[in-house]
Design a protein around this motif. Structure first.
Motif, PDB file in Angstrom:
ATOM      1  N   GLU A  18       3.946   0.824   2.457  1.00 24.28           N
ATOM      2  CA  GLU A  18       3.581  -0.205   3.747  1.00 24.28           C
ATOM      3  C   GLU A  18       3.502  -1.664   2.701  1.00 24.28           C
ATOM      4  OE1 GLU A  18       0.057   1.066   5.479  1.00 24.28           O
ATOM      5  OE2 GLU A  18       0.860   2.787   6.410  1.00 24.28           O
ATOM      6  N   VAL A  40       1.011   5.183   0.408  1.00 25.12           N
ATOM      7  CA  VAL A  40      -0.003   6.180   1.102  1.00 25.12           C
ATOM      8  C   VAL A  40       0.703   7.537   1.124  1.00 25.12           C
ATOM      9  CG1 VAL A  40      -0.972   6.767   3.367  1.00 25.12           C
ATOM     10  CG2 VAL A  40      -0.821   4.505   2.790  1.00 25.12           C
ATOM     11  N   CYS A  41       0.044   8.415   0.502  1.00 27.61           N
ATOM     12  CA  CYS A  41       0.687   9.695   0.088  1.00 27.61           C
ATOM     13  C   CYS A  41      -0.224  10.672   0.847  1.00 27.61           C
ATOM     14  CB  CYS A  41       0.829   9.779  -1.413  1.00 27.61           C
ATOM     15  SG  CYS A  41       1.243  11.473  -1.898  1.00 27.61           S
ATOM     16  N   THR A  42       0.224  11.801   1.448  1.00 24.72           N
ATOM     17  CA  THR A  42      -0.402  12.750   1.980  1.00 24.72           C
ATOM     18  C   THR A  42       0.025  14.248   1.340  1.00 24.72           C
ATOM     19  OG1 THR A  42      -0.456  11.517   4.267  1.00 24.72           O
ATOM     20  CG2 THR A  42      -0.903  14.149   4.215  1.00 24.72           C
ATOM     21  N   THR A  72       9.101   5.997   5.813  1.00 24.01           N
ATOM     22  CA  THR A  72       7.963   7.296   5.540  1.00 24.01           C
ATOM     23  C   THR A  72       9.262   8.588   5.177  1.00 24.01           C
ATOM     24  OG1 THR A  72       6.343   6.729   7.126  1.00 24.01           O
ATOM     25  CG2 THR A  72       6.518   9.081   6.231  1.00 24.01           C
ATOM     26  N   LYS A  80       0.896  -1.152  -0.008  1.00 23.74           N
ATOM     27  CA  LYS A  80      -0.117   0.064  -0.094  1.00 23.74           C
ATOM     28  C   LYS A  80       0.857   1.316  -0.063  1.00 23.74           C
ATOM     29  CE  LYS A  80      -2.468   0.822   3.767  1.00 23.74           C
ATOM     30  NZ  LYS A  80      -3.604   0.772   4.585  1.00 23.74           N
ATOM     31  N   ARG A 123       4.731   7.096   2.122  1.00 20.21           N
ATOM     32  CA  ARG A 123       4.835   5.791   2.686  1.00 20.21           C
ATOM     33  C   ARG A 123       4.390   4.764   1.816  1.00 20.21           C
ATOM     34  NH1 ARG A 123       6.028   4.047   7.976  1.00 20.21           N
ATOM     35  NH2 ARG A 123       4.949   1.941   8.474  1.00 20.21           N
ATOM     36  N   THR A 175      -4.217   6.918  -1.568  1.00 20.84           N
ATOM     37  CA  THR A 175      -3.740   5.414  -1.063  1.00 20.84           C
ATOM     38  C   THR A 175      -4.061   4.459  -2.430  1.00 20.84           C
ATOM     39  OG1 THR A 175      -4.267   5.688   1.163  1.00 20.84           O
ATOM     40  CG2 THR A 175      -3.977   3.499   0.116  1.00 20.84           C
ATOM     41  N   SER A 231      -3.303   0.697  -3.792  1.00 27.57           N
ATOM     42  CA  SER A 231      -2.879  -0.952  -3.241  1.00 27.57           C
ATOM     43  C   SER A 231      -2.677  -1.894  -4.411  1.00 27.57           C
ATOM     44  CB  SER A 231      -4.182  -1.559  -2.619  1.00 27.57           C
ATOM     45  OG  SER A 231      -4.454  -0.803  -1.250  1.00 27.57           O
ATOM     46  N   GLN A 279      -5.224  12.690   1.435  1.00 25.89           N
ATOM     47  CA  GLN A 279      -4.716  11.395   1.571  1.00 25.89           C
ATOM     48  C   GLN A 279      -4.934  10.425   0.474  1.00 25.89           C
ATOM     49  OE1 GLN A 279      -4.739   8.168   4.809  1.00 25.89           O
ATOM     50  NE2 GLN A 279      -3.143   9.523   5.668  1.00 25.89           N
TER      51      GLN A 279
END
Length: 304
Positions: free
Chosen positions: A192, A39-41, A145, A37, A190, A104, A106, A102
């Protein structure tokens, strides 16, 4: 012919132990790592070409083999939350914990790790769109991160896959002598994913060891610190320490002379005692650095 057929069938059903072990080791080492996964903010966009308000930021990824040139799983944020007061033509996309900014994606972890991610700052007028790319395996580690500052280029003139992010949020971007600032996109990224089975087993073993050491050390420290309160007579043991220390200091020259005279005889004993002392010191150090306080010190020493 029947015995030969039976013999061949039995030999095919059995496997050499070394071959079986090798195949098992290869299966473990090449075991699939499952889905990952990304994950971007999105934090902010700085020094944009004009004051036009962007609509959103989109994120998509392209596989290392070139598949997905138009982007897979393109997802988008909402519009900016506010305009920066201290920067011209700069916009904020909400706080780090805001779900609106945010993004995401997958996908299988090996695919994500080798992919190139494209970020596009979109405007109502598509000709103003700005884009930047980031190669994951050059930027992130699994379960790591990073705060990144990416240069933004016009979509028509950008070369996909050739841009590299400026490292860390503390970087200063402007290195050119031009008076025009380079538009940038600031974000937190990040990756994951699950660890490999052998890595996960080692991590679980170490976590179990640390938990056991923490429980034992907490109970031991509490028990030892309460001894003077619960057993006041223990303080009387400090009385004979002064004369014993005096006798020990006075006897040092005698002990030194005896050791010098008998060094051929005491050398093996000395080496044995030294080996035992170093072994106990190594064991004690490993136990101490496994405690909560020891891990904190190691962390401070290992920090860059």
């Amino acid at each position: 012919m029947a015995p030969n057929a039976a013999g061949s069938s039995s030999s095919s059903s059995t496997m050499d132990p070394l071959t079986a072990t090798t195949k098992m080791a290869k299966a473990i080492m090449s075991a699939p790592t499952g889905n990952g996964k990304l994950v971007c903010t999105i934090l902010s966009a700085y020094d944009l070409p004009d004051g036009a308000v962007p609509e959103s930021v989109t994120m998509s990824y392209r596989e290392a083999n070139g598949r997905g040139s138009n982007g897979y799983n393109e997802i988008s944020t909402g519009p900016p939350a506010a305009k920066h007061k201290d920067h011209v033509n700069s916009f904020k996309f909400g706080g780090p914990d805001s779900a609106a900014n945010q993004l995401t994606i997958s996908a299988p972890l090996p695919v994500l790790f080798e992919s190139t991610v494209t970020f596009t700052l979109k405007y109502p007028d598509a000709s103003k769109n700005l884009t930047s790319t980031c190669t994951i395996h050059k930027t992130l580690r699994v379960n790591d991160t990073q705060w990144l500052i990416l240069n933004l280029d016009p979509v028509s003139g950008s070369a996909a896959g050739t841009r590299t992010p400026l490292q860390s949020s503390a970087s200063r971007i402007s290195t050119s002598s031009s008076s025009t600032e380079q538009p940038t996109l600031r974000l937190k990224l990040r990756l994951e994913g699950p660890y490999r089975p052998e890595i996960a087993a080692v991590i679980n073993l170490m976590n179990g060891w640390f938990n056991a050491v923490d429980i034992i050390s907490d109970n031991t420290v509490g028990f030892v610190s309460d001894i003077p309160k619960n057993v006041p007579a223990v303080k009387l043991l400090l009385v004979p320490t002064v004369p014993l220390a005096t006798v020990a200091v006075a006897a040092l020259p005698i002990l030194g002379g005896v050791l010098i005279i008998g060094i051929p005889f005491f050398l093996p004993i000395f080496l044995i005692v030294l080996t035992l002392g170093l072994s106990l010191g190594a064991i004690g150090s490993s136990v101490y650095f496994s405690t909560r306080e020891g891990r904190t010190r190691i962390q401070h020493i290992a920090e860059p």
